[in-house]
Design a protein around this motif. Structure first.
Motif, short mmCIF file in Angstrom:
data_model
loop_
_atom_site.label_atom_id
_atom_site.label_comp_id
_atom_site.label_asym_id
_atom_site.label_seq_id
_atom_site.Cartn_x
_atom_site.Cartn_y
_atom_site.Cartn_z
N ALA B 472 -32.64 -14.17 -22.24
CA ALA B 472 -31.82 -14.52 -21.08
C ALA B 472 -31.46 -16.00 -21.15
CB ALA B 472 -32.59 -14.22 -19.80
N ASN B 473 -32.42 -16.80 -21.57
CA ASN B 473 -32.15 -18.22 -21.84
C ASN B 473 -31.49 -18.31 -23.21
OD1 ASN B 473 -32.26 -20.86 -22.63
ND2 ASN B 473 -34.45 -21.14 -22.20
N PRO B 474 -30.25 -18.78 -23.27
CA PRO B 474 -29.54 -18.75 -24.56
C PRO B 474 -30.20 -19.58 -25.65
CG PRO B 474 -28.30 -20.01 -22.90
CD PRO B 474 -29.45 -19.37 -22.18
N ASN B 475 -31.12 -20.47 -25.27
CA ASN B 475 -31.79 -21.29 -26.28
C ASN B 475 -33.07 -20.64 -26.81
OD1 ASN B 475 -29.91 -23.37 -26.20
ND2 ASN B 475 -30.85 -24.16 -24.31
N ALA B 476 -33.32 -19.44 -26.36
CA ALA B 476 -34.54 -18.76 -26.80
C ALA B 476 -34.19 -17.44 -27.47
CB ALA B 476 -35.46 -18.52 -25.61
N ILE B 477 -35.16 -16.88 -28.13
CA ILE B 477 -34.98 -15.60 -28.81
C ILE B 477 -36.00 -14.64 -28.22
CG2 ILE B 477 -35.18 -14.39 -31.03
CD1 ILE B 477 -34.62 -18.07 -31.12
N ARG B 478 -35.52 -13.45 -27.90
CA ARG B 478 -36.47 -12.44 -27.41
C ARG B 478 -36.96 -11.62 -28.60
NH1 ARG B 478 -35.80 -9.71 -21.83
NH2 ARG B 478 -36.61 -11.80 -21.45
N LEU B 479 -38.27 -11.63 -28.77
CA LEU B 479 -38.84 -10.94 -29.93
C LEU B 479 -39.59 -9.69 -29.46
CD1 LEU B 479 -39.50 -11.05 -33.02
CD2 LEU B 479 -41.62 -12.19 -32.38
N VAL B 480 -39.26 -8.57 -30.07
CA VAL B 480 -40.00 -7.34 -29.81
C VAL B 480 -40.91 -7.10 -31.02
CG1 VAL B 480 -39.84 -4.84 -29.47
CG2 VAL B 480 -38.16 -6.36 -28.41
N VAL B 481 -42.19 -7.01 -30.74
CA VAL B 481 -43.17 -6.71 -31.80
C VAL B 481 -43.79 -5.37 -31.47
CG1 VAL B 481 -45.26 -7.47 -32.97
CG2 VAL B 481 -43.70 -9.18 -32.01
N ALA B 482 -43.64 -4.44 -32.38
CA ALA B 482 -44.24 -3.12 -32.17
C ALA B 482 -45.11 -2.79 -33.37
CB ALA B 482 -43.15 -2.07 -32.01
N ALA B 483 -46.28 -2.28 -33.09
CA ALA B 483 -47.19 -1.91 -34.18
C ALA B 483 -47.81 -0.57 -33.86
CB ALA B 483 -48.28 -2.97 -34.33
#
Lengths: 401, 733
Positions: B472-483
């Motif tokens: 949502a913050n354009p300066n950040a990256i949303r990371l999805v980690v699935a294991a």
């Protein structure tokens, strides 16, 4: 003439010497029952060995006399004046050195106190080192890193089967009343499984430092917390109480119907009257108890390097003299102990199993080295079950002293 | 000083000593004597033994009947000699001083003990040392002197132990055979064949000496329970027989009294480690390091011995801070399981150091075990599973074996071996033949092996899926980690009704991970499906290492881990960009446009593995699509799925061979497009900053193997194109 006398003198001297010392040293005594009696002489058979060596030397000299011609001997080493003394003396020296070596070996192998014992025994190979034993009625549970081996003590074949494998850091094992469940204590929980089938179920959380079972209850201790579990499965109920110190060992006392609880400084009795557990301090102990055991007349704890402490039950419960008899040195490290007919047996690691008679006075009878590294022991009333963790030869030994 | 000039001087000194003790003592010089004595002792304590000897000699001239001065002169002389012919005169002088001192102070065992030590340091006379120690023991026992009982018993015990060390693991060569270290380094299988066919182990050899040594050490410890050298010697005897519980009891008096050097703590750590008590082992090893001198600590902890030579050169010039950072990163990456409180790899490293210290540290030889050749090899490759020693040979063509014990170490699994040579009954050995250069060569291939640890910890590899989206913050990256982990595999060795699986997520710079999440889940066994875990976190741009672990600490080998590195980059506003493809369990696509992942119930597949014929859902987000005048975005989507590798795990060797041939000639489906599809889509962009897409995929009867999805999006309004890939797996049904 004088030369002949000299020869005769030499022969007589050697033969008399060898006969004398051979006769003086007692022959190894035959085994008497389970006890291998150590030679009572203090020279460790030295004189005997010297005599045998000298005798062999003398016999060689005699042989030399008979097989050689007189002409061949002229001007060389004569059989009586030269070969006999030379061979007798060198034989004697060889005997001396051999006897010293053998004596050192015997000293190293024999118990420091008492005799070397040999028990009638049967071995059961197991795949990993036994960590702990739990015995009730006719079921013996042996905790190992590869699961718990269950052995029927009643069956002649003592069939082995493996139960509850896969648990890490197993510390204690016990069989519940009625042989209904095998209980396994690990560093994280107390687990329960059936003796013949079923999966392991976690019944109490927390590491298990001590574990014991009575016909109706299970006692599991974590640190200074003692938990008593009554019943099995969904209907089980658990009571808790605090001990005054870290609990290190627990045992069920069939004679009194109570549990013995050992902390790092105290031996206590846990009684369950009605449904209320009561903890009664009985005596202070110096050292950390690895195990507790009791018989009709005695209570004993194993204290590792500090040996074994033994109390008369009467004194312990009757408020009399509670100074224990402490035995140190044999074995050098007391891992576990068990009573069989009021005689105490201690699992002592490399020192095997030490037998201690308590009546009329406390006496170390001796040790059996049949187990290479005895770390656990239990008694079913007729035989001892010994856990042997010797590297490459892990097994359970059923011994009948 | 060269020997030729030293010998007459020392002989003269001995002669002077012979006369000096007859000089009468003047009581008025006592203060001067005391002053010289204390000064000499201070100089000795400061390490200036030459000055100390001179000062004490001055004191001795003034007070020739002072037994203390004579004794300490002898001690300093004795402790500054080596086992060489050159030092014989020095030893003779020490001997004479001790004889004189004993004559003045009868009933004190210390002189006989020192005489024994001087004999130990005298070539050809070592064998006589035991007699002096035994005499010392008798004197000490008669006078009830516990310290000297301990000292004398320790020394006799050490003689026995050295004999035991010389003969233990002894192999006897067959008649006419001599083990040749040069052949061992040059001929393939020579060591294995020699040990198995040309020699045989002698069982039980040395057990008498070992037993006698133990009794003597115990006698010493009974006299002085905190006699450290004895305790360490006893610990090595106990360790040799796997008596780890007894080792703990032996060190307990030191721990209770908060005394003892690092050696005691190292041995305690080793015993705890062998008992599987890692918490206690960790604490003991750390305490041992605390007790070391800064130099020793730095040397012991240094990675330079377990990394390649070139890396070691670079490592050695690092500053303190950089070195600390490197050490930390190294051990973190070596740790088989970060979820456990201790670092098992570091514990193994320290246990190896402790093993070397226990066996080969020898104050008489001024040798530190972990700095020896044997210590180096143990540190790199662990304790050798097979050890063989061969008796010294007396034939001239025996090379390194002439008058020396050959020690052969073998690691059967790795088919690796080393050979050492050393004098008998002295705890010293170095590389035999050209094994030193061989060790350097091996270091380039395998600088540090934790194979034994890997086998012990038995950690499974599990898969994880990482997918990066715009936050949502354009300066950040949303990371999805699935294991995901397969419980039937994790709990394959356990007969348990349920398990407690703890999932942990760690992320951070490649050299420093931080624990971000730890979640516990109950697993009913046998589990019908895989156990999976998903985390969603917003992260700053940068390079990251991501590590996921699943662990059930109650169960042996119920552990899995996964690790990956990735770059998190800002999704540049205005440019056409695609997120990573996120693969999940099949779900029904939403009926209308959506704004993000949170609006759909997509369950990511942590292991990226589907069954044959199973449908799955892929999700991605388009960024930077430019709307037309009506506010609509219009784009082409192309999805191509290729088979990268066929799973032939169920075929035998012949099947593998035929498969490889068919791949090579192009008759297998390898490289074929398993699915190709494209479509055009027009959506109202509205207030959305992204255009998420959901697509269900089924591969029909495609073979099991490794596949790649290639996703291409073309913005029809700007003609811009962007492409992303994702690897996934089809498992055999």
């Amino acid at each position: 003439m004088s030369k002949k006398y000299a020869e005769l003198g030499s022969v007589c001297t050697a033969l008399v010497l060898s006969t004398l010392v051979t006769a003086t040293a007692p022959l190894a005594q035959a085994q008497q029952g389970y006890t291998e009696v150590q030679p009572s002489n203090t020279n460790d058979g030295k004189l005997k060995a010297i005599g045998i060596g000298a005798g062999i030397g003398a016999l060689m000299a005699v042989g030399y006399y008979f097989v050689s011609d007189h002409g061949e001997r002229s001007g060389k080493c004569g059989p009586w004046s030269c070969a006999l003394p030379y061979l007798s003396i060198s034989g004697g020296f060889a005997g001396l050195f051999m006897s010293r070596e053998l004596a050192a070996q015997r000293r190293a192998e024999r118990p420091r106190v008492g005799d070397r014992l040999v028990f009638a025994s049967t071995n059961y190979e197991i795949p990993a080192a036994p960590i702990a034993l739990g015995l009730r009625d006719s079921l013996l549970a042996v905790a190992t890193d590869s699961g718990t081996q269950v052995i029927s003590t009643a069956s002649r074949s003592a069939a082995l089967r493996r139960r509850g494998s896969g648990l890490s850091d197993v510390r204690r094992v016990a069989v519940s009343g009625g042989e209904s469940q095998i209980l396994i204590g690990t560093s994280s929980a107390l687990w329960e499984t059936g003796p013949t089938e079923g999966l392991l179920r976690r019944v109490l959380e927390g590491p298990v430092d001590a574990l014991a079972t009575s016909p109706t209850a299970v006692v599991a201790a974590t640190g200074n917390s003692i938990r008593i579990r009554y019943g099995v499965g969904e209907d089980a109920r658990t009571d808790s109480l605090a001990a005054p110190g870290r609990v290190t060992a627990a045992a069920w006392d069939e004679g009194s119907g109570n549990f013995w609880i050992a902390t790092d400084s105290m031996l206590m009795e846990l009684s369950i009257s009605g449904s209320t557990p009561v903890l009664t301090p009985r005596v202070a102990i110096s050292g950390t108890a690895n195990a507790v055991a009791s018989s009709a007349n005695w209570v004993a704890v194993s204290l590792g390097n500090d040996g074994v402490a033994i109390w008369s039950r009467q004194a312990l419960l009757g408020g009399g003299v509670t100074t224990p008899t402490v035995l140190r040195g044999e074995p050098r490290f007391a891992f576990d102990l068990a009573f069989l007919n009021d005689v105490l047996y201690v699992a002592g690691g490399v020192d095997g199993v030490t037998k201690i008679e308590l009546s009329p006075s406390v006496r170390i009878v001796g040790s059996s080295r049949q187990a290479g590294y005895a770390t656990s022991i239990a008694s079913d009333g007729t035989a001892l079950w010994i856990g042997d963790s010797f590297t490459g030869k892990t097994r359970i030994i059923r011994a009948t002293p | 000083m060269p020997m030729v000039s030293r010998v007459p001087v020392l002989l003269l000194a001995i002669a002077i000593q012979g006369c000096a003790h007859r000089a009468p003592f003047d009581p008025s010089v006592q203060p001067v004597v005391d002053s010289l004595y204390h000064a000499g002792m201070a100089q000795a304590a400061a390490g200036d033994t030459t000055a100390a000897l001179n000062t004490l000699q001055e004191a001795s001239k003034l007070a020739p009947q002072n037994a203390d001065i004579l004794y300490w002169r002898a001690v300093i002389l004795g402790h500054t000699t080596s086992l060489s012919v050159e030092d014989i005169p020095r030893n003779i002088l020490a001997w004479r001083l001790l004889e004189r001192a004993e004559g003045l102070d009868r009933g004190n065992a210390r002189y006989a003990i020192e005489m024994g030590r001087v004999r130990l340091a005298s070539p050809l006379l070592r064998i006589e040392a035991e007699r002096h120690f035994r005499r010392a023991l008798r004197i000490a026992q008669a006078s009830g002197d516990p310290l000297n009982i301990a000292e004398a018993a320790y020394e006799i015990g050490m003689i026995k132990q050295r004999r035991y060390s010389t003969v233990r693991n002894r192999y006897m060569s067959n008649p006419g055979q001599i083990f040749d270290p040069m052949m061992a380094s040059s001929r393939l299988h020579y060591v294995r064949e020699y040990l198995e066919q040309h020699s045989h182990p002698i069982d039980g050899i040395g057990s008498v000496e070992r037993s006698e040594a133990e009794e003597l050490f115990r006698m010493a410890l009974n006299a002085v329970p905190t006699h450290e050298r004895t305790a360490v010697a006893l610990l090595s005897v106990l360790f040799d027989q796997g008596r780890f519980n007894e080792m703990i009891s032996t060190v307990q008096p030191f721990i209770d009294a908060n005394t003892g050097s690092s050696r005691i703590r190292l041995a305690a750590g080793l015993a705890w480690y062998k008992l599987g008590r890692n918490t206690e082992a960790d604490s003991s090893f750390k305490k041992a390091l605390e007790l070391m001198s800064p130099q020793d600590r730095e040397d012991m902890e240094s990675l330079s011995r377990i990394i390649r030579r070139r890396e070691a050169i670079a490592y050695q010039v690092l500053g303190d801070s950089a070195r600390m950072h490197t050490d930390s990163a190294y051990w973190e990456s070596a740790d088989p399981l970060l979820s456990t409180p201790e670092n098992e790899a570091w514990l193994e490293f320290m246990a190896r150091n402790a093993y070397s210290d226990l066996y080969w540290t020898d104050s008489d030889m001024r040798q530190t075990g972990w700095r020896t050749d044997r210590g180096l090899i143990v540190l790199r490759y662990g304790e050798p599973p097979v050890i063989a020693t061969f008796t010294p040979e007396n034939t001239a063509d025996a090379g390194d074996a002439v008058g020396r014990v050959l020690t052969v170490w073998r690691w059967p699994v790795e088919d690796m071996h080393y050979v050492f040579t050393g004098p008998p009954a002295m705890n010293v050995a170095s590389f035999a033949g050209n094994f030193r250069s061989l060790a350097e060569d091996n270091r380039e291939d395998v600088p540090f092996s934790l194979r034994n640890l890997a086998a012990a910890t038995n950690v499974d590899s599990i898969r994880m899926q990482l997918a990066r989206f715009r936050a949502a913050n354009p300066n950040a990256i949303r990371l999805v980690v699935a294991a995901a982990a397969d419980p039937s595999r994790l709990y394959r060795n356990a007969e348990v009704a349920d398990g407690t699986l703890t999932w942990s997520l760690r992320m951070g710079e490649p050299s420093r991970l931080k624990l971000l999440n730890s979640d516990t889940m109950q697993v009913k066994l046998p589990a019908p499906a895989e156990a999976s875990q998903t985390w969603i976190r917003d992260i700053a741009p940068g390079r990251y290492r991501v590590r996921v672990e699943a662990l059930d600490a109650n169960i042996v080998a119920a552990a899995g881990r996964s690790q990956d590195e990735m770059e998190a980059r800002i999704f540049v506003p205005g440019a056409l960009m695609l997120s990573d493809i996120l693969i999940g369990y099949r779900m029904n696509p939403p009926e209308g446009p959506i704004s993000g992942l949170s609006e759909i119930a997509l369950r990511p597949r942590g292991n990226l593995t589907m069954q044959q014929r199973e449908q799955f859902t892929m999700y991605w987000e388009n960024y930077g699509l430019v709307p037309d005048s009506t506010g609509h975005v219009n784009f082409d989507v192309s999805v191509v799925i290729r088979l990268l590798e066929i799973d032939r795990s169920n075929t035998g060797q012949v099947g593998l061979l035929l498969g490889a041939i068919s791949d090579a000639v192009g008759i297998s489906p390898l490289g074929d497009q398993a699915l190709g599809m494209s479509y055009e889509r027009e959506e109202l962009l509205g207030s959305r900053d992204r255009v998420p897409q959901v697509l269900n995929i089924g591969l029909g009867s495609s073979p099991a193997g490794t596949y790649q999805i290639e996703l291409t999006v073309v913005d029809k309004n700007t003609k811009s194109t962007h492409k992303v890939n994702r690897i996934f797996y089809l498992a055999r049904k």
